[in-house]
Design a protein around this motif. Structure first.
Motif, PDB file in Angstrom:
ATOM      1  N   GLN A  30     -48.535  -4.287 -20.078  1.00  0.00           N
ATOM      2  CA  GLN A  30     -47.552  -4.790 -19.127  1.00  0.00           C
ATOM      3  C   GLN A  30     -46.351  -5.465 -19.791  1.00  0.00           C
ATOM      4  O   GLN A  30     -45.221  -5.293 -19.347  1.00  0.00           O
ATOM      5  N   GLU A  31     -46.607  -6.240 -20.836  1.00  0.00           N
ATOM      6  CA  GLU A  31     -45.523  -7.019 -21.434  1.00  0.00           C
ATOM      7  C   GLU A  31     -44.806  -6.312 -22.579  1.00  0.00           C
ATOM      8  O   GLU A  31     -43.630  -6.554 -22.820  1.00  0.00           O
ATOM      9  N   PHE A  32     -45.532  -5.463 -23.307  1.00  0.00           N
ATOM     10  CA  PHE A  32     -44.959  -4.849 -24.497  1.00  0.00           C
ATOM     11  C   PHE A  32     -44.900  -3.326 -24.429  1.00  0.00           C
ATOM     12  O   PHE A  32     -44.539  -2.687 -25.422  1.00  0.00           O
ATOM     13  N   ASN A  33     -45.293  -2.737 -23.289  1.00  0.00           N
ATOM     14  CA  ASN A  33     -45.318  -1.278 -23.147  1.00  0.00           C
ATOM     15  C   ASN A  33     -46.011  -0.626 -24.341  1.00  0.00           C
ATOM     16  O   ASN A  33     -45.517   0.337 -24.926  1.00  0.00           O
ATOM     17  N   THR A  34     -47.174  -1.174 -24.692  1.00  0.00           N
ATOM     18  CA  THR A  34     -47.906  -0.719 -25.870  1.00  0.00           C
ATOM     19  C   THR A  34     -49.354  -0.439 -25.509  1.00  0.00           C
ATOM     20  O   THR A  34     -50.003  -1.239 -24.859  1.00  0.00           O
ATOM     21  N   VAL A  35     -49.838   0.725 -25.941  1.00  0.00           N
ATOM     22  CA  VAL A  35     -51.234   1.092 -25.757  1.00  0.00           C
ATOM     23  C   VAL A  35     -51.875   1.051 -27.140  1.00  0.00           C
ATOM     24  O   VAL A  35     -51.420   1.736 -28.053  1.00  0.00           O
ATOM     25  N   VAL A  36     -52.921   0.254 -27.302  1.00  0.00           N
ATOM     26  CA  VAL A  36     -53.573   0.101 -28.595  1.00  0.00           C
ATOM     27  C   VAL A  36     -54.777   1.032 -28.642  1.00  0.00           C
ATOM     28  O   VAL A  36     -55.737   0.853 -27.910  1.00  0.00           O
ATOM     29  N   GLU A  37     -54.699   2.050 -29.516  1.00  0.00           N
ATOM     30  CA  GLU A  37     -55.760   3.042 -29.627  1.00  0.00           C
ATOM     31  C   GLU A  37     -56.338   3.118 -31.036  1.00  0.00           C
ATOM     32  O   GLU A  37     -57.019   4.070 -31.368  1.00  0.00           O
ATOM     33  N   ASP A  38     -56.072   2.100 -31.857  1.00  0.00           N
ATOM     34  CA  ASP A  38     -56.518   2.169 -33.247  1.00  0.00           C
ATOM     35  C   ASP A  38     -57.836   1.445 -33.503  1.00  0.00           C
ATOM     36  O   ASP A  38     -58.269   1.340 -34.642  1.00  0.00           O
ATOM     37  N   GLY A  39     -58.479   0.969 -32.460  1.00  0.00           N
ATOM     38  CA  GLY A  39     -59.765   0.291 -32.626  1.00  0.00           C
ATOM     39  C   GLY A  39     -59.645  -1.162 -33.023  1.00  0.00           C
ATOM     40  O   GLY A  39     -60.657  -1.805 -33.314  1.00  0.00           O
ATOM     41  N   SER A  40     -58.452  -1.716 -33.049  1.00  0.00           N
ATOM     42  CA  SER A  40     -58.270  -3.097 -33.485  1.00  0.00           C
ATOM     43  C   SER A  40     -58.569  -4.121 -32.390  1.00  0.00           C
ATOM     44  O   SER A  40     -58.873  -5.269 -32.701  1.00  0.00           O
ATOM     45  N   LEU A  41     -58.495  -3.724 -31.127  1.00  0.00           N
ATOM     46  CA  LEU A  41     -58.746  -4.688 -30.050  1.00  0.00           C
ATOM     47  C   LEU A  41     -60.159  -5.274 -30.082  1.00  0.00           C
ATOM     48  O   LEU A  41     -60.307  -6.493 -29.963  1.00  0.00           O
ATOM     49  N   PRO A  42     -61.211  -4.476 -30.247  1.00  0.00           N
ATOM     50  CA  PRO A  42     -62.543  -5.079 -30.325  1.00  0.00           C
ATOM     51  C   PRO A  42     -62.675  -6.056 -31.494  1.00  0.00           C
ATOM     52  O   PRO A  42     -63.286  -7.116 -31.358  1.00  0.00           O
ATOM     53  N   GLN A  43     -62.086  -5.709 -32.636  1.00  0.00           N
ATOM     54  CA  GLN A  43     -62.127  -6.601 -33.799  1.00  0.00           C
ATOM     55  C   GLN A  43     -61.395  -7.901 -33.504  1.00  0.00           C
ATOM     56  O   GLN A  43     -61.877  -8.989 -33.831  1.00  0.00           O
ATOM     57  N   LEU A  44     -60.235  -7.789 -32.895  1.00  0.00           N
ATOM     58  CA  LEU A  44     -59.449  -8.962 -32.543  1.00  0.00           C
ATOM     59  C   LEU A  44     -60.199  -9.841 -31.550  1.00  0.00           C
ATOM     60  O   LEU A  44     -60.249 -11.059 -31.701  1.00  0.00           O
ATOM     61  N   CYS A  45     -60.811  -9.225 -30.548  1.00  0.00           N
ATOM     62  CA  CYS A  45     -61.546  -9.976 -29.530  1.00  0.00           C
ATOM     63  C   CYS A  45     -62.742 -10.704 -30.142  1.00  0.00           C
ATOM     64  O   CYS A  45     -63.000 -11.870 -29.799  1.00  0.00           O
ATOM     65  N   ASP A  46     -63.462 -10.047 -31.041  1.00  0.00           N
ATOM     66  CA  ASP A  46     -64.581 -10.697 -31.725  1.00  0.00           C
ATOM     67  C   ASP A  46     -64.099 -11.913 -32.504  1.00  0.00           C
ATOM     68  O   ASP A  46     -64.726 -12.981 -32.467  1.00  0.00           O
ATOM     69  N   ALA A  47     -62.987 -11.773 -33.208  1.00  0.00           N
ATOM     70  CA  ALA A  47     -62.442 -12.881 -33.988  1.00  0.00           C
ATOM     71  C   ALA A  47     -62.009 -14.030 -33.079  1.00  0.00           C
ATOM     72  O   ALA A  47     -62.283 -15.200 -33.366  1.00  0.00           O
ATOM     73  N   LEU A  48     -61.342 -13.711 -31.969  1.00  0.00           N
ATOM     74  CA  LEU A  48     -60.914 -14.755 -31.038  1.00  0.00           C
ATOM     75  C   LEU A  48     -62.099 -15.484 -30.421  1.00  0.00           C
ATOM     76  O   LEU A  48     -62.096 -16.719 -30.315  1.00  0.00           O
ATOM     77  N   LEU A  49     -63.112 -14.725 -30.011  1.00  0.00           N
ATOM     78  CA  LEU A  49     -64.310 -15.348 -29.436  1.00  0.00           C
ATOM     79  C   LEU A  49     -65.020 -16.232 -30.458  1.00  0.00           C
ATOM     80  O   LEU A  49     -65.475 -17.343 -30.123  1.00  0.00           O
ATOM     81  N   GLN A  50     -65.105 -15.776 -31.692  1.00  0.00           N
ATOM     82  CA  GLN A  50     -65.737 -16.562 -32.747  1.00  0.00           C
ATOM     83  C   GLN A  50     -64.966 -17.860 -32.977  1.00  0.00           C
ATOM     84  O   GLN A  50     -65.558 -18.944 -33.036  1.00  0.00           O
TER      85      GLN A  50
END
Length: 126
Positions: A30-50
């Motif tokens: 919505q904000e950046f007109n960007t679709v992330v398809e490189d598999g980095s979102l799960p890694q980022l989410c794990d790091a943020l949750l940790q």
């Protein structure tokens, strides 16, 4: 974006990775007109949750160490290019390239986002 993500974590108890991933994906769309398809979102989410868990538990030294280790990682960068222009007016423009750390919680841009409002940037692995 930082404030919105921080508020999301404070407003929602017992967040799961899928919930954080959906939230971040929506922000990127919505904000950046960007679709992330490189598999980095799960890694980022794990790091943020940790890190959020470490902060909640008061383990501030452990949190500092986690942040330091993430900021020092040098990993393969994903190449991001905008979709091809749809009109003949944009033929003279060079393709814009943006790099991002797939395992880090931030994205660094090398070029401005595409001018097209309807166009989407897709983040893919090299």
């Amino acid at each position: 974006m930082v404030d919105v993500v921080q508020q999301f974590f404070h407003d929602n108890a017992d967040l799961q990775r899928g919930e954080v991933e959906d939230f971040l994906s929506d922000i990127m769309n919505q904000e950046f007109n960007t679709v992330v398809e490189d598999g980095s979102l799960p890694q980022l989410c794990d790091a943020l949750l940790q890190m959020f868990s470490q902060w909640q538990q008061g383990a501030l030294q452990t949190l500092r160490n986690t942040i330091d280790s993430l900021s020092q990682k040098k990993s393969e960068r994903a190449k991001v290019t905008p979709p091809p222009p749809q009109s003949d007016e944009d033929e003279d423009e060079e393709p814009q390239v943006m790099e991002c750390e797939p395992s880090a919680p931030s994205v660094s841009r090398k070029a401005d986002p595409p001018e097209e409002e309807e166009g989407w940037t897709v983040v893919k692995k090299k």
